[in-house]
Design a protein around this motif. Structure first.
Motif, PDB file in Angstrom:
ATOM      1  N   UNK A 127      42.962  32.973  59.015  1.00 24.24           N
ATOM      2  CA  UNK A 127      41.947  33.808  58.654  1.00 24.24           C
ATOM      3  C   UNK A 127      42.216  35.256  58.512  1.00 24.24           C
ATOM      4  N   UNK A 128      42.983  35.721  59.245  1.00 19.82           N
ATOM      5  CA  UNK A 128      43.147  37.139  59.345  1.00 19.82           C
ATOM      6  C   UNK A 128      44.133  37.713  58.219  1.00 19.82           C
ATOM      7  N   UNK A 129      45.315  36.870  58.047  1.00 15.92           N
ATOM      8  CA  UNK A 129      46.069  37.065  57.001  1.00 15.92           C
ATOM      9  C   UNK A 129      45.240  37.075  55.419  1.00 15.92           C
ATOM     10  N   UNK A 130      44.634  36.014  55.401  1.00 15.22           N
ATOM     11  CA  UNK A 130      43.701  36.040  54.053  1.00 15.22           C
ATOM     12  C   UNK A 130      42.848  37.016  53.881  1.00 15.22           C
ATOM     13  N   UNK A 131      42.206  37.408  55.046  1.00 13.87           N
ATOM     14  CA  UNK A 131      41.242  38.489  55.155  1.00 13.87           C
ATOM     15  C   UNK A 131      41.725  39.900  54.634  1.00 13.87           C
ATOM     16  N   UNK A 132      42.923  40.004  55.031  1.00 12.10           N
ATOM     17  CA  UNK A 132      43.759  41.172  54.898  1.00 12.10           C
ATOM     18  C   UNK A 132      44.356  41.317  53.267  1.00 12.10           C
ATOM     19  N   UNK A 133      44.582  40.255  53.059  1.00 12.44           N
ATOM     20  CA  UNK A 133      45.066  40.043  51.553  1.00 12.44           C
ATOM     21  C   UNK A 133      44.015  40.012  50.556  1.00 12.44           C
ATOM     22  N   UNK A 134      42.574  39.767  51.036  1.00 10.73           N
ATOM     23  CA  UNK A 134      41.681  39.338  49.814  1.00 10.73           C
ATOM     24  C   UNK A 134      41.536  40.296  48.948  1.00 10.73           C
ATOM     25  N   UNK A 135      41.631  40.158  47.661  1.00  9.06           N
ATOM     26  CA  UNK A 135      41.369  40.829  46.519  1.00  9.06           C
ATOM     27  C   UNK A 135      42.517  42.091  46.453  1.00  9.06           C
ATOM     28  N   UNK A 136      43.438  42.048  47.165  1.00 10.12           N
ATOM     29  CA  UNK A 136      44.516  43.198  47.030  1.00 10.12           C
ATOM     30  C   UNK A 136      45.830  42.471  46.801  1.00 10.12           C
ATOM     31  N   UNK A 137      46.113  41.413  47.207  1.00  8.97           N
ATOM     32  CA  UNK A 137      47.612  40.992  46.940  1.00  8.97           C
ATOM     33  C   UNK A 137      47.477  39.349  46.709  1.00  8.97           C
ATOM     34  N   UNK A 138      48.348  38.636  46.424  1.00  6.65           N
ATOM     35  CA  UNK A 138      48.503  37.363  45.639  1.00  6.65           C
ATOM     36  C   UNK A 138      48.812  36.521  46.660  1.00  6.65           C
ATOM     37  N   UNK A 139      48.221  35.299  46.849  1.00  5.28           N
ATOM     38  CA  UNK A 139      48.597  34.189  47.663  1.00  5.28           C
ATOM     39  C   UNK A 139      48.700  32.803  47.041  1.00  5.28           C
ATOM     40  N   UNK A 140      49.686  32.115  47.154  1.00  8.55           N
ATOM     41  CA  UNK A 140      50.186  30.851  46.296  1.00  8.55           C
ATOM     42  C   UNK A 140      50.161  30.052  47.392  1.00  8.55           C
ATOM     43  N   UNK A 141      49.341  28.602  47.306  1.00  8.32           N
ATOM     44  CA  UNK A 141      49.480  27.606  48.313  1.00  8.32           C
ATOM     45  C   UNK A 141      49.805  26.509  47.480  1.00  8.32           C
ATOM     46  N   UNK A 142      50.682  25.637  47.983  1.00  8.00           N
ATOM     47  CA  UNK A 142      51.031  24.376  47.471  1.00  8.00           C
ATOM     48  C   UNK A 142      50.635  23.578  48.624  1.00  8.00           C
ATOM     49  N   UNK A 143      50.131  22.081  48.323  1.00  5.17           N
ATOM     50  CA  UNK A 143      49.887  21.015  49.279  1.00  5.17           C
ATOM     51  C   UNK A 143      49.709  19.829  48.815  1.00  5.17           C
ATOM     52  N   UNK A 144      49.942  18.912  49.590  1.00  6.12           N
ATOM     53  CA  UNK A 144      49.741  17.570  49.170  1.00  6.12           C
ATOM     54  C   UNK A 144      48.469  16.910  49.341  1.00  6.12           C
TER      55      UNK A 144
END
Length: 88
Positions: free
Chosen positions: A30-47
């Protein structure tokens, strides 16, 4: 470590969902995503299908917060078919 992750232009979380998340990990995500929200890109892959991420995350309140930050401005690509790793 969280400050280094925040500065990364593209964060890739590969194989999201392979292991259960404990309370500390949920809070860190949650902290990581909050810090990155609308500022940096996040890519997630999942099964795990996105529709099951809420159950996977576990804690309903944190799952809502995490998924809100992940899915609000996201682009989703679902791959179908057999794995290419099985082809020779």
């Amino acid at each position: 470590l969280l400050n280094q992750i925040e500065k990364t232009h593209l964060l890739i979380l590969d194989d999201f969902g392979l292991q259960p998340l404990n309370a500390d990990t949920r809070m860190a995500v949650l902290q990581i995503l909050e810090d990155r929200y609308q500022r940096k890109a996040t890519l997630i892959s999942s099964q795990i299908p996105v529709a099951q991420w809420h159950d996977y995350i576990g804690d309903p309140t944190l799952a809502d917060a995490i998924l809100d930050r992940l899915l609000t401005n996201s682009q989703k690509i679902e791959l179908k078919g057999k794995s290419l790793r099985h082809q020779k």
